[in-house]
Design a protein around this motif. Structure first.
Motif, mmCIF file in Angstrom:
data_model
loop_
_atom_site.group_PDB
_atom_site.id
_atom_site.type_symbol
_atom_site.label_atom_id
_atom_site.label_comp_id
_atom_site.label_asym_id
_atom_site.label_seq_id
_atom_site.Cartn_x
_atom_site.Cartn_y
_atom_site.Cartn_z
ATOM 1 N N ALA A 115 -5.572 -2.984 -1.585
ATOM 2 C CA ALA A 115 -6.591 -2.709 -2.597
ATOM 3 C C ALA A 115 -7.188 -4.000 -3.126
ATOM 4 C CB ALA A 115 -5.990 -1.922 -3.752
ATOM 5 N N PRO A 123 -9.336 0.777 -8.374
ATOM 6 C CA PRO A 123 -9.415 -0.280 -7.362
ATOM 7 C C PRO A 123 -10.166 0.180 -6.113
ATOM 8 C CG PRO A 123 -7.237 0.684 -7.390
ATOM 9 C CD PRO A 123 -7.997 1.309 -8.531
ATOM 10 N N THR A 134 -10.222 0.706 -2.286
ATOM 11 C CA THR A 134 -9.197 0.922 -1.260
ATOM 12 C C THR A 134 -9.863 1.432 0.026
ATOM 13 O OG1 THR A 134 -8.815 3.243 -1.776
ATOM 14 C CG2 THR A 134 -7.556 1.621 -3.058
ATOM 15 N N SER A 157 -2.534 3.072 -4.129
ATOM 16 C CA SER A 157 -3.192 1.791 -4.347
ATOM 17 C C SER A 157 -2.247 0.770 -4.981
ATOM 18 C CB SER A 157 -4.403 2.008 -5.262
ATOM 19 O OG SER A 157 -5.008 0.792 -5.576
ATOM 20 N N LYS A 158 -2.285 -0.422 -4.458
ATOM 21 C CA LYS A 158 -1.453 -1.541 -4.928
ATOM 22 C C LYS A 158 0.041 -1.244 -4.818
ATOM 23 C CE LYS A 158 -4.152 -1.815 -8.704
ATOM 24 N NZ LYS A 158 -4.494 -2.190 -10.059
#
Length: 190
Positions: free
Chosen positions: A35, A42, A44, A81-82
């Protein structure tokens, strides 16, 4: 022998759909943690995977592929994400986008099928599918972002849609090109 031919085709179709759905869920899980950290949502590669699901699978399988991805993350695998994971992510500000992936993949696939049955070309049907899946993902995601982050709907749309439209359009265009190649080379013409 001829009475089993439809059953064999049906079985092959189920196996192909199951394999494709699992591969797309795995690809989403692999790409999900990558991301670009923009807050509150975010950037992605997940939308790319949602588009592939909608373009390559029937509606139930497309939604199922994304549901498998969301279930893996909810169960604790760091695929969101992340590298985030857990049910808390689904309840957090970006959880609506994840739910939107499931519904959007199914709606996108359904749109594609409807446009093809109405006589549209594959490209037109693919573009229609991409547009509809984004409408669904953005709609559900923005509504949930507004609720969870206590933002006015316009502010949620400004934060959760506006910065992503161009990038998502590019991701969908790439997914359309890849889906066309996959359909021609592997799955046979649709």
């Amino acid at each position: 022998m001829s009475t089993s031919t439809p059953a064999i085709r049906s079985s092959k179709g189920r196996i192909r759909n199951m394999t494709t759905a699992a591969l797309i869920a795995a690809m989403t899980a692999a790409l999900g943690p990558l991301a670009i950290p923009i807050e509150p949502v975010p950037v992605t590669f997940q939308t790319f995977c949602v588009a592939l699901a909608a373009l390559l699978l029937p509606p139930g399988w497309a939604a199922g592929s994304m549901a498998l991805y969301v279930a893996l993350g909810a169960a604790g695998l760091p695929v969101f994400s992340k590298g985030a994971a857990g049910v808390g992510v689904l309840l957090g500000p970006t959880g609506g986008y994840l739910i939107g992936f499931v519904i959007g993949a199914g709606v996108g696939s359904l749109t594609r099928l409807g446009l093809r049955r109405a006589g549209s070309s594959r490209v037109v049907a693919d573009i229609g599918a991409g547009i509809m899946l984004l409408v669904v993902v953005y709609g559900i995601g923005t509504a949930w972002l507004a609720y969870a982050a206590h933002l006015p709907l316009a502010a949620a749309a400004a934060a959760g849609v506006a910065p992503f439209v161009i990038g998502d359009a590019v991701k969908i265009a790439v997914a359309i090109a890849i889906a066309e190649s996959v359909r021609s080379a592997v799955l046979g013409a649709d």
